[in-house]
Design a protein around this motif. Structure first.
Motif, PDB file in Angstrom:
ATOM      1  N   HIS A  33       0.819  -1.211   0.000  1.00  0.00           N
ATOM      2  CA  HIS A  33       0.000   0.000   0.000  1.00  0.00           C
ATOM      3  C   HIS A  33       0.854   1.262   0.000  1.00  0.00           C
ATOM      4  CE1 HIS A  33      -3.399   2.608   1.106  1.00  0.00           C
ATOM      5  NE2 HIS A  33      -2.543   3.191   1.923  1.00  0.00           N
ATOM      6  N   VAL A  34       0.482   2.174  -0.880  1.00  0.00           N
ATOM      7  CA  VAL A  34       1.040   3.529  -0.852  1.00  0.00           C
ATOM      8  C   VAL A  34      -0.081   4.538  -0.652  1.00  0.00           C
ATOM      9  CG1 VAL A  34       2.302   5.294  -2.137  1.00  0.00           C
ATOM     10  CG2 VAL A  34       3.027   2.914  -2.283  1.00  0.00           C
ATOM     11  N   ALA A  35      -1.171   4.371  -1.395  1.00  0.00           N
ATOM     12  CA  ALA A  35      -2.315   5.273  -1.258  1.00  0.00           C
ATOM     13  C   ALA A  35      -3.545   4.591  -1.843  1.00  0.00           C
ATOM     14  CB  ALA A  35      -2.042   6.590  -1.971  1.00  0.00           C
ATOM     15  N   GLY A  36      -4.725   5.127  -1.527  1.00  0.00           N
ATOM     16  CA  GLY A  36      -5.955   4.618  -2.105  1.00  0.00           C
ATOM     17  C   GLY A  36      -6.859   3.958  -1.091  1.00  0.00           C
ATOM     18  N   SER A  37      -7.923   3.342  -1.592  1.00  0.00           N
ATOM     19  CA  SER A  37      -8.988   2.857  -0.724  1.00  0.00           C
ATOM     20  C   SER A  37      -8.851   1.397  -0.340  1.00  0.00           C
ATOM     21  CB  SER A  37     -10.339   3.060  -1.415  1.00  0.00           C
ATOM     22  OG  SER A  37     -10.380   2.348  -2.641  1.00  0.00           O
TER      23      SER A  37
ATOM     24  N   GLN B 119       6.778   2.319   1.021  1.00  0.00           N
ATOM     25  CA  GLN B 119       6.826   3.776   0.914  1.00  0.00           C
ATOM     26  C   GLN B 119       5.708   4.428   1.728  1.00  0.00           C
ATOM     27  OE1 GLN B 119       8.148   6.229  -2.351  1.00  0.00           O
ATOM     28  NE2 GLN B 119       8.264   4.408  -3.645  1.00  0.00           N
ATOM     29  N   ASN B 120       5.283   3.752   2.767  1.00  0.00           N
ATOM     30  CA  ASN B 120       4.285   4.298   3.681  1.00  0.00           C
ATOM     31  C   ASN B 120       4.272   3.373   4.894  1.00  0.00           C
ATOM     32  OD1 ASN B 120       2.127   5.818   4.760  1.00  0.00           O
ATOM     33  ND2 ASN B 120       1.138   5.998   2.757  1.00  0.00           N
TER      34      ASN B 120
ATOM     35  N   THR C 235       6.617   7.907   5.785  1.00  0.00           N
ATOM     36  CA  THR C 235       5.434   8.570   5.212  1.00  0.00           C
ATOM     37  C   THR C 235       5.558   8.623   3.702  1.00  0.00           C
ATOM     38  OG1 THR C 235       6.321  10.827   5.101  1.00  0.00           O
ATOM     39  CG2 THR C 235       5.401  10.111   7.214  1.00  0.00           C
ATOM     40  N   TYR C 236       4.397   8.794   3.060  1.00  0.00           N
ATOM     41  CA  TYR C 236       4.423   9.211   1.654  1.00  0.00           C
ATOM     42  C   TYR C 236       4.281  10.740   1.682  1.00  0.00           C
ATOM     43  CZ  TYR C 236       4.056   8.645  -3.395  1.00  0.00           C
ATOM     44  OH  TYR C 236       4.287   8.700  -4.744  1.00  0.00           O
TER      45      TYR C 236
ATOM     46  N   HIS D 144      10.315  11.357   1.189  1.00  0.00           N
ATOM     47  CA  HIS D 144       8.939  11.873   1.171  1.00  0.00           C
ATOM     48  C   HIS D 144       8.513  12.529   2.481  1.00  0.00           C
ATOM     49  CE1 HIS D 144       7.250  10.389  -2.723  1.00  0.00           C
ATOM     50  NE2 HIS D 144       8.223   9.496  -2.609  1.00  0.00           N
ATOM     51  N   SER D 145       9.313  12.499   3.508  1.00  0.00           N
ATOM     52  CA  SER D 145       8.903  13.076   4.784  1.00  0.00           C
ATOM     53  C   SER D 145       9.009  14.594   4.760  1.00  0.00           C
ATOM     54  CB  SER D 145       9.782  12.533   5.918  1.00  0.00           C
ATOM     55  OG  SER D 145      11.124  12.957   5.770  1.00  0.00           O
TER      56      SER D 145
END
Length: 360
Positions: free
Chosen positions: A67-71, A120-121, A146-147, A187-188
């Motif tokens: 997971h990096v982003a999304g639902s 990456q998260n 964090t991303y 990314h922080s």
């Protein structure tokens, strides 16, 4: 006779062939906030991309899983991705799952590619610090806090009200270091980065970034962050990304400027490469531009885009791409007077040392 390839360790990259058709789960779904596949997916790796990676001199790469982003459910998606990569590596003898520094040495010695599992998260941890143990046991060796946005651990690079590392984030950093997982501060936000550096008892990494003094972009790191990283024994990786300059397509000369500045600030023992890309070039630039436009739109809809992201600027350096990118970079550095020992440190030596010391 051609000279032997200089060895390369990419602190953040992919093994994908970008010319393969997009996987169904990678495509935007109208009216849905389904995540695009920012994690590397084994189904996008093929014989050509593996051959290109080996031809580049690459013997190890930190890939992004889960997971990096999304639902999608962060933990479930991440566990699926890890299982998929495990199965893929099991059927591809060119690859070796990396758990230790000896695995890095073995991959180089045997002419294989060491695959380093990284995140990456930290959203897949939920709010349970014990989840660090779970993923460490599954072979994850690099975890980025964090991303671009805010999570339970801290603030990403694009958070406007930066309040730094959280109390939970401090627990996560401590547990990661106890489990010998390399902490990644890419990314922080600046405050989150500095907080984590001050807290860390072992060296950490910033696997893929640029220098804010050269290009004042939130994805790049300030001299204060770079200096403290080096003082604590860490290593920074420079990427081949649009953020190397504030407008237009960056080229090799932009990367060279960032490398020179990073070495001035950190010293040659603390700088390497994290390209955020692969070794296979794009065959159809028109199709790539359309894909990039879709990706930029989706990243904005998910709230994870960074300033300046546009379909007009490719996510690679046109004069440093394809299987020859690392050897050409070494040539350019040599022309500029860099000693062979310094070039070796940049291409692989510094990150190999940091990773080996961390995982042992």
């Amino acid at each position: 006779m051609k000279p032997p390839l200089l060895p390369v360790l990419n602190a953040l990259g992919v093994l994908d062939n970008p010319n393969r058709p997009l996987a169904p789960h990678s495509q935007p779904v109208p009216g849905d906030r389904l995540a695009m596949a920012y994690a590397s997916s084994a189904q996008d790796v093929d014989a050509r991309s593996l051959d290109d990676a080996l031809a580049s001199g690459l013997y190890a790469v930190n890939i992004t899983l889960g997971h990096v982003a999304g639902s999608d459910d962060p933990r479930a998606a991440t566990e699926r991705d890890i299982a998929g990569w495990d199965a893929f590596i099991d059927t591809h003898p060119q690859l070796l799952k990396v758990r230790t520094g000896e695995d890095l040495a073995a991959a180089r010695r045997e002419g294989r590619i060491g695959v380093i599992y990284g995140f990456q998260n930290t959203e897949m941890l939920g709010t349970e610090v014990a989840a660090v143990d779970h993923f460490a046991d599954l072979g994850v060796r690099v975890i980025q806090l964090t991303y671009n946005g805010r999570n339970a651990v801290g603030c990403g690079a694009t958070v406007p009200d930066d309040d730094g590392l959280s109390a939970f984030g401090a627990e996560v950093v401590e547990r990661l270091q106890q489990r010998r997982v390399l902490v990644d501060l890419s990314h922080s936000s600046e405050r989150t980065c500095l907080d984590a550096l001050r807290l860390a008892t072992r060296p950490v990494a910033i696997t893929h970034t640029g220098c804010r003094a050269i290009a004042d972009h939130p994805r790049n790191k300030s001299d204060a962050e770079l200096r403290l990283l080096a003082e604590r024994g860490g290593v920074v990786g420079l990427y081949f990304m649009p953020y190397l300059r504030l407008g237009g397509q960056p080229h090799a000369e932009d990367l060279l400027a960032h490398l020179a500045h990073a070495i001035d600030v950190c010293g040659e023992d603390h700088v390497g490469l994290g390209t955020d890309g692969g070794s296979t070039p794009h065959d159809d630039m028109a199709a790539y531009r359309q894909h990039l436009e879709d990706e930029v739109t989706l990243r904005r809809s998910l709230g994870i885009g960074a300033p300046g992201e546009t379909a007009d600027v490719g996510l690679f350096l046109p004069d440093l791409c394809g299987p020859g990118q690392y050897q050409e970079l070494a040539r350019l550095l040599s022309v500029r007077g860099y000693r062979a020992s310094r070039i070796e440190k940049i291409l692989h030596g510094n990150f190999r040392r940091l990773m080996t010391e961390t995982w042992e």
